[in-house]
Design an enzyme around this catalytic site. Structure first.
Site, short mmCIF file in Angstrom:
data_model
loop_
_atom_site.label_atom_id
_atom_site.label_comp_id
_atom_site.label_asym_id
_atom_site.label_seq_id
_atom_site.Cartn_x
_atom_site.Cartn_y
_atom_site.Cartn_z
CG ASP A 29 -13.70 -34.25 -28.97
OD1 ASP A 29 -12.74 -34.10 -28.21
OD2 ASP A 29 -14.85 -33.87 -28.70
CG ASP A 82 -12.71 -43.08 -21.48
OD1 ASP A 82 -13.59 -43.60 -20.78
OD2 ASP A 82 -11.97 -42.17 -21.07
CE LYS A 94 -18.90 -33.15 -22.76
NZ LYS A 94 -17.57 -32.58 -22.46
CD GLU A 117 -10.69 -36.43 -25.82
OE1 GLU A 117 -11.05 -37.63 -25.81
OE2 GLU A 117 -11.24 -35.53 -25.16
CB ALA A 160 -10.38 -37.56 -9.20
#
Length: 254
Positions: A41, A122, A195, A79, A167
């Site tokens: 990231d 975000d 996480k 990312e 989703a």
């Protein structure tokens, strides 16, 4: 050269050193260290807006430098997010992003869809992680470049992303479950954790019937189990719904 070095070199080549303010790690790299399934990231701050040609060049370069996340893939998924300093300092909500690359959009990129600039809530969480990391791959330290994000905006951004997360529950199960755990943990404690640490916190607080799917997600994330959900599939959605209800109890934005 490392994969990170290659990505930073691409950013410098495409955007130019004159316009580049800094490149900063976030995510797992600053929240306890990269795990086997962690993305690479990176957040890029520039002085002026990008062109369509620059965004296409970044996309083309990252398609080659970013791993797909498939088992045995030697490259990590990348990312990468780009923002203009003047769009995020002074801080306003929602902030504006110039560009974003993520492996979940690979198929769209291959069909010729180049990411367009636009509002990106975000960034509230992303900037908070960058500032917490206090690390620069290029440029000055992040606290010289970025303003702190009010906690209320971090909460608002996290909650706003829940419908999109849900989703993707069937197609990106592990990541969605772990991200929901992080949202609940952050709202309850005020801290942004890794996480796996968020999963630990949630596992200790959910009823027994809701623990197995998050235990599996955590184990896969840490690389101690293979990814499979067929045996736990009936429990995935009820677990996610339970966690979302706890988030809604804590959030004025839910």
């Amino acid at each position: 050269m490392t994969q990170t070095d290659d990505v930073v070199l691409l950013v410098r080549d495409v955007l130019g050193d004159a316009d580049l303010v800094g490149v900063y790690p976030h995510g797992s790299a600053v929240l306890g260290g990269l795990r086997p399934h962690s993305d690479l990231d990176l957040f890029v701050v520039v002085r002026r807006r990008t062109t369509a040609g620059q965004r296409q060049a970044l996309t083309d370069g990252l398609l080659a430098l970013s791993g797909s996340g498939a088992p045995g893939e030697p490259l990590r998924p990348v990312e990468l997010t780009v923002a203009v300093q003047g769009d995020i300092r002074p801080w306003t909500y929602p902030p504006r992003s110039e560009f974003q690359y993520g492996e979940w959009l690979r198929e769209a990129y291959l069909r010729g869809r180049t990411p367009e600039p636009g509002p990106d809530p975000d960034l509230a969480l992303l900037l908070t992680m960058v500032l917490r990391g206090r690390s620069a791959l290029r440029g000055p330290s992040p606290d010289q470049v970025l303003d702190p994000v009010p906690p209320a905006d971090v909460t608002r951004a996290m909650v706003a992303g829940i419908p999109d997360l849900l989703a993707e529950l069937d197609t990106d199960t592990r990541n969605v479950l772990l991200t929901l755990a992080r949202i609940w943990t952050t709202l309850a404690t005020g801290d942004i954790t890794s996480k796996d640490a968020a999963a630990d916190w949630v596992i200790a607080r959910v009823p027994a019937e809701h623990r197995p799917v998050l235990v599996r997600a955590r184990a896969v994330y840490l690389g101690v189990e293979e990814e499979r959900w067929d045996d736990l599939l009936p429990q995935v959605k009820p677990h996610a719904q339970y966690v979302v209800r706890q988030i809604e109890r804590l959030s004025p934005h839910a």
